[in-house]
Design a protein around this motif. Structure first.
Motif, PDB file in Angstrom:
ATOM      1  N   UNK A 102       0.825  -1.203   0.000  1.00  0.00           N
ATOM      2  CA  UNK A 102       0.000   0.000   0.000  1.00  0.00           C
ATOM      3  C   UNK A 102       0.866   1.263   0.000  1.00  0.00           C
ATOM      4  N   UNK A 103       1.949   1.230   0.734  1.00  0.00           N
ATOM      5  CA  UNK A 103       2.882   2.369   0.752  1.00  0.00           C
ATOM      6  C   UNK A 103       3.465   2.594  -0.636  1.00  0.00           C
ATOM      7  N   UNK A 104       3.876   1.515  -1.298  1.00  0.00           N
ATOM      8  CA  UNK A 104       4.429   1.621  -2.658  1.00  0.00           C
ATOM      9  C   UNK A 104       3.361   2.155  -3.613  1.00  0.00           C
ATOM     10  N   UNK A 105       2.120   1.686  -3.462  1.00  0.00           N
ATOM     11  CA  UNK A 105       1.009   2.149  -4.293  1.00  0.00           C
ATOM     12  C   UNK A 105       0.813   3.656  -4.150  1.00  0.00           C
ATOM     13  N   UNK A 106       0.696   4.126  -2.902  1.00  0.00           N
ATOM     14  CA  UNK A 106       0.478   5.557  -2.664  1.00  0.00           C
ATOM     15  C   UNK A 106       1.640   6.394  -3.194  1.00  0.00           C
ATOM     16  N   UNK A 107       2.857   5.904  -3.039  1.00  0.00           N
ATOM     17  CA  UNK A 107       4.019   6.645  -3.546  1.00  0.00           C
ATOM     18  C   UNK A 107       3.991   6.738  -5.067  1.00  0.00           C
ATOM     19  N   UNK A 108       3.641   5.639  -5.737  1.00  0.00           N
ATOM     20  CA  UNK A 108       3.599   5.640  -7.212  1.00  0.00           C
ATOM     21  C   UNK A 108       2.534   6.600  -7.725  1.00  0.00           C
ATOM     22  N   UNK A 109       1.340   6.548  -7.138  1.00  0.00           N
ATOM     23  CA  UNK A 109       0.253   7.430  -7.577  1.00  0.00           C
ATOM     24  C   UNK A 109       0.595   8.891  -7.263  1.00  0.00           C
ATOM     25  N   UNK A 110       1.142   9.151  -6.081  1.00  0.00           N
ATOM     26  CA  UNK A 110       1.493  10.524  -5.704  1.00  0.00           C
ATOM     27  C   UNK A 110       2.589  11.086  -6.612  1.00  0.00           C
ATOM     28  N   UNK A 111       3.577  10.253  -6.979  1.00  0.00           N
ATOM     29  CA  UNK A 111       4.662  10.706  -7.852  1.00  0.00           C
ATOM     30  C   UNK A 111       4.113  11.109  -9.222  1.00  0.00           C
ATOM     31  N   UNK A 112       3.248  10.279  -9.786  1.00  0.00           N
ATOM     32  CA  UNK A 112       2.647  10.604 -11.079  1.00  0.00           C
ATOM     33  C   UNK A 112       1.841  11.887 -10.963  1.00  0.00           C
ATOM     34  N   UNK A 113       1.036  11.989  -9.919  1.00  0.00           N
ATOM     35  CA  UNK A 113       0.181  13.160  -9.727  1.00  0.00           C
ATOM     36  C   UNK A 113       1.011  14.447  -9.640  1.00  0.00           C
ATOM     37  N   UNK A 114       2.059  14.429  -8.820  1.00  0.00           N
ATOM     38  CA  UNK A 114       2.874  15.635  -8.650  1.00  0.00           C
ATOM     39  C   UNK A 114       3.616  16.002  -9.931  1.00  0.00           C
ATOM     40  N   UNK A 115       4.128  15.011 -10.652  1.00  0.00           N
ATOM     41  CA  UNK A 115       4.827  15.309 -11.899  1.00  0.00           C
ATOM     42  C   UNK A 115       3.871  15.875 -12.944  1.00  0.00           C
ATOM     43  N   UNK A 116       2.657  15.341 -13.009  1.00  0.00           N
ATOM     44  CA  UNK A 116       1.677  15.851 -13.969  1.00  0.00           C
ATOM     45  C   UNK A 116       1.257  17.268 -13.600  1.00  0.00           C
ATOM     46  N   UNK A 117       1.048  17.527 -12.313  1.00  0.00           N
ATOM     47  CA  UNK A 117       0.693  18.882 -11.880  1.00  0.00           C
ATOM     48  C   UNK A 117       1.793  19.859 -12.259  1.00  0.00           C
ATOM     49  N   UNK A 118       3.039  19.489 -11.981  1.00  0.00           N
ATOM     50  CA  UNK A 118       4.172  20.364 -12.313  1.00  0.00           C
ATOM     51  C   UNK A 118       4.262  20.586 -13.825  1.00  0.00           C
ATOM     52  N   UNK A 119       4.104  19.518 -14.607  1.00  0.00           N
ATOM     53  CA  UNK A 119       4.163  19.626 -16.065  1.00  0.00           C
ATOM     54  C   UNK A 119       3.013  20.486 -16.594  1.00  0.00           C
ATOM     55  N   UNK A 120       1.810  20.280 -16.052  1.00  0.00           N
ATOM     56  CA  UNK A 120       0.654  21.057 -16.510  1.00  0.00           C
ATOM     57  C   UNK A 120       0.834  22.534 -16.186  1.00  0.00           C
ATOM     58  N   UNK A 121       1.378  22.826 -15.017  1.00  0.00           N
ATOM     59  CA  UNK A 121       1.637  24.223 -14.654  1.00  0.00           C
ATOM     60  C   UNK A 121       2.621  24.867 -15.616  1.00  0.00           C
ATOM     61  N   UNK A 122       3.671  24.132 -15.979  1.00  0.00           N
ATOM     62  CA  UNK A 122       4.651  24.668 -16.927  1.00  0.00           C
ATOM     63  C   UNK A 122       4.006  24.892 -18.285  1.00  0.00           C
ATOM     64  N   UNK A 123       3.148  23.958 -18.728  1.00  0.00           N
ATOM     65  CA  UNK A 123       2.501  24.085 -20.023  1.00  0.00           C
ATOM     66  C   UNK A 123       1.554  25.276 -20.046  1.00  0.00           C
TER      67      UNK A 123
END
Length: 123
Positions: free
Chosen positions: A93-114
């Motif tokens: 579950x910890x690995x799951x939350x980390x994977x989803x959170x990493x994708x979410x944060x990277x997409x947010x950062x990328x979307x903000x830059x775009x």
């Protein structure tokens, strides 16, 4: 692995990649057992849209990957009420939350830059 073999940015490779991504929208992730949750977390981490950055038309592939991930993750957000998290899978579950959170944060950062590169007149 299939997307990684199509890193060369030609219209044929891009078309094949988009077909693969569109087909993956129908995947169902197993999140009720430790093994299934671990495998699902691995898939989410590898399907991260920002893991691969084709030189041309990268936003097309990024958007397709984002749509694919949202199609896969959406049923998990509303389903299984009272059954989440499954018992006895804390490490996975910890690995799951980390994977989803990493994708979410990277997409947010990328979307903000775009969005900063879009002229106000286009909004």
């Amino acid at each position: 692995m299939e997307l990684n073999t199509r890193r060369i940015d030609t219209s044929g490779a891009r078309s094949e990649s988009l077909s693969i991504i569109n087909g993956m929208r129908h995947l169902k992730l197993e999140v009720k057992t430790e093994g299934g949750l671990s495998a699902s977390a691995s898939f989410v981490a590898k399907a991260n849209p920002l893991n691969r950055a084709p030189h041309k038309r990268k936003s097309e592939l990024h958007h397709a990957l984002c749509n694919m991930l949202s199609s896969i993750l959406a049923p998990l957000a509303g389903g299984g009420k009272g059954q989440w998290p499954p018992p006895g899978v804390q490490r996975a579950l910890t690995v799951w939350y980390e994977a989803v959170a990493r994708v979410r944060m990277q997409i947010i950062h990328w979307a903000d830059k775009q969005s900063k590169h879009i002229p106000v007149s286009k909004c």
